[in-house]
Design a protein around this motif. Structure first.
Motif, mmCIF file in Angstrom:
data_model
loop_
_atom_site.group_PDB
_atom_site.id
_atom_site.type_symbol
_atom_site.label_atom_id
_atom_site.label_comp_id
_atom_site.label_asym_id
_atom_site.label_seq_id
_atom_site.Cartn_x
_atom_site.Cartn_y
_atom_site.Cartn_z
ATOM 1 N N LYS A 142 0.876 -1.238 0.013
ATOM 2 C CA LYS A 142 -0.090 -0.176 -0.003
ATOM 3 C C LYS A 142 0.835 1.359 -0.078
ATOM 4 C CE LYS A 142 -3.720 2.199 2.732
ATOM 5 N NZ LYS A 142 -4.483 2.196 3.705
ATOM 6 N N ILE A 143 1.950 1.007 0.690
ATOM 7 C CA ILE A 143 2.728 2.384 0.901
ATOM 8 C C ILE A 143 3.491 2.549 -0.556
ATOM 9 C CG2 ILE A 143 4.992 3.365 1.943
ATOM 10 C CD1 ILE A 143 4.071 1.973 4.556
ATOM 11 N N ARG A 144 4.186 1.498 -1.091
ATOM 12 C CA ARG A 144 4.597 1.516 -2.460
ATOM 13 C C ARG A 144 3.577 2.299 -3.304
ATOM 14 N NH1 ARG A 144 7.239 -4.217 -2.085
ATOM 15 N NH2 ARG A 144 9.219 -3.806 -0.955
ATOM 16 N N GLN A 145 2.373 1.699 -3.460
ATOM 17 C CA GLN A 145 1.633 2.157 -4.323
ATOM 18 C C GLN A 145 1.404 3.563 -4.191
ATOM 19 O OE1 GLN A 145 -0.058 0.574 -6.816
ATOM 20 N NE2 GLN A 145 -1.328 2.468 -7.280
ATOM 21 N N GLN A 146 1.174 4.110 -3.086
ATOM 22 C CA GLN A 146 1.049 5.483 -2.711
ATOM 23 C C GLN A 146 2.394 6.290 -3.287
ATOM 24 O OE1 GLN A 146 -1.615 7.373 -1.501
ATOM 25 N NE2 GLN A 146 -2.596 5.398 -1.712
ATOM 26 N N LEU A 147 3.510 5.854 -3.129
ATOM 27 C CA LEU A 147 4.896 6.424 -3.572
ATOM 28 C C LEU A 147 4.618 6.485 -5.138
ATOM 29 C CD1 LEU A 147 7.411 4.789 -1.191
ATOM 30 C CD2 LEU A 147 6.992 7.282 -1.654
ATOM 31 N N TYR A 148 4.367 5.382 -5.716
ATOM 32 C CA TYR A 148 4.192 5.487 -7.039
ATOM 33 C C TYR A 148 3.274 6.750 -7.729
ATOM 34 C CZ TYR A 148 2.851 3.981 -11.911
ATOM 35 O OH TYR A 148 2.481 3.997 -13.324
ATOM 36 N N LEU A 149 2.254 6.622 -7.098
ATOM 37 C CA LEU A 149 1.090 7.514 -7.343
ATOM 38 C C LEU A 149 1.537 8.995 -7.323
ATOM 39 C CD1 LEU A 149 -2.113 5.823 -6.176
ATOM 40 C CD2 LEU A 149 -1.594 5.999 -8.600
ATOM 41 N N LYS A 150 2.078 9.217 -6.148
ATOM 42 C CA LYS A 150 2.681 10.650 -5.482
ATOM 43 C C LYS A 150 3.676 10.867 -6.742
ATOM 44 C CE LYS A 150 -0.301 12.003 -2.829
ATOM 45 N NZ LYS A 150 -1.308 13.180 -3.360
ATOM 46 N N ARG A 151 4.569 10.035 -7.006
ATOM 47 C CA ARG A 151 5.863 10.320 -7.867
ATOM 48 C C ARG A 151 5.273 10.593 -9.358
ATOM 49 N NH1 ARG A 151 9.981 5.764 -5.503
ATOM 50 N NH2 ARG A 151 10.679 7.297 -3.889
ATOM 51 N N ALA A 152 4.131 9.818 -9.853
ATOM 52 C CA ALA A 152 3.345 10.081 -11.139
ATOM 53 C C ALA A 152 2.888 11.700 -10.924
ATOM 54 C CB ALA A 152 2.638 9.027 -11.277
ATOM 55 N N GLU A 153 2.097 11.970 -10.018
ATOM 56 C CA GLU A 153 1.496 13.380 -9.694
ATOM 57 C C GLU A 153 2.690 14.366 -9.828
ATOM 58 O OE1 GLU A 153 -0.945 15.874 -6.377
ATOM 59 O OE2 GLU A 153 -0.879 13.806 -6.144
ATOM 60 N N LEU A 154 4.013 14.010 -9.045
ATOM 61 C CA LEU A 154 5.025 15.055 -9.050
ATOM 62 C C LEU A 154 5.430 15.456 -10.246
ATOM 63 C CD1 LEU A 154 7.055 17.002 -7.345
ATOM 64 C CD2 LEU A 154 8.272 14.763 -7.154
ATOM 65 N N ALA A 155 5.705 14.050 -11.397
ATOM 66 C CA ALA A 155 5.830 14.224 -12.427
ATOM 67 C C ALA A 155 5.185 15.172 -13.431
ATOM 68 C CB ALA A 155 6.379 13.011 -13.035
ATOM 69 N N GLY A 167 11.379 1.842 -8.286
ATOM 70 C CA GLY A 167 10.381 2.091 -9.496
ATOM 71 C C GLY A 167 9.228 0.875 -9.592
ATOM 72 N N ARG A 168 9.217 -0.098 -8.865
ATOM 73 C CA ARG A 168 8.016 -1.125 -9.053
ATOM 74 C C ARG A 168 6.864 -0.693 -9.095
ATOM 75 N NH1 ARG A 168 9.832 -4.929 -4.361
ATOM 76 N NH2 ARG A 168 11.916 -4.320 -4.551
ATOM 77 N N ARG A 169 6.125 -0.940 -9.876
ATOM 78 C CA ARG A 169 4.650 -0.609 -10.145
ATOM 79 C C ARG A 169 3.642 -1.696 -9.204
ATOM 80 N NH1 ARG A 169 3.995 1.687 -15.965
ATOM 81 N NH2 ARG A 169 5.696 3.341 -15.578
ATOM 82 N N THR A 170 2.944 -1.411 -8.409
ATOM 83 C CA THR A 170 1.922 -2.511 -7.837
ATOM 84 C C THR A 170 0.674 -2.142 -8.260
ATOM 85 O OG1 THR A 170 1.707 -1.113 -5.815
ATOM 86 C CG2 THR A 170 3.413 -2.929 -5.942
#
Length: 155
Positions: free
Chosen positions: A69-82, A152-155
């Protein structure tokens, strides 16, 4: 040298090369397979008892969904940041707010991994704990969380 001797040598050489390539391929495939099956640091300790393996699975039953769940949040926030970084008129305040959220999630992941390591450590024998220490030092040596890092893994 006769043609038969030449052909026999050529065929023998080709068989030897093919066997060598097959052996190297099999070895690398097995090595990669072992690496892909690693879910945690204790997978790197081969002499766990069946009871210890059962305890590890129970610990992971709780831990792995949390970090996913934390990794998923990181992925989403990094995409938002980009996305924010490349808008027509970048809003620095919003960019830094999202960056702060990313830092929060990274810190949360770090704390979960620390708690997880402390929990796993409790089920080990002294010899296994020494091996565990070596694994942790090696895994953390790259500057991340080892097998539990995001990378950089996507879940």
């Amino acid at each position: 040298m006769t043609l038969v001797s030449f052909l026999l040598g050529l065929v023998s050489g080709l068989i030897l090369v093919a066997a060598s390539v097959a052996a190297v391929y099999w070895h690398l495939k097995r090595r990669r397979s072992r690496r892909l099956n690693i879910q945690g640091y204790l997978d790197l300790i081969p002499d766990l008892s069946e009871e210890q393996r059962r305890q590890v699975q129970e610990i992971r039953r709780v831990f792995l969904p949390k970090v996913a769940k934390i990794r998923q949040q990181l992925y989403l926030k990094r995409a938002e940041l980009a996305d924010l970084l490349f808008t027509e008129s970048p809003d620095r305040q919003k960019i830094f707010a999202v960056a702060d959220e990313i830092l929060h999630h990274q810190s949360e992941l770090e704390h979960e991994v620390i708690d997880h390591i402390l929990e796993e450590r409790q089920i080990l024998t002294p010899a296994q704990e020494r091996r565990f220490y070596t694994i942790i030092v090696d895994q953390f040596g790259s500057g991340g969380l080892g097998v539990h890092d995001v990378k950089g893994r996507r879940t």
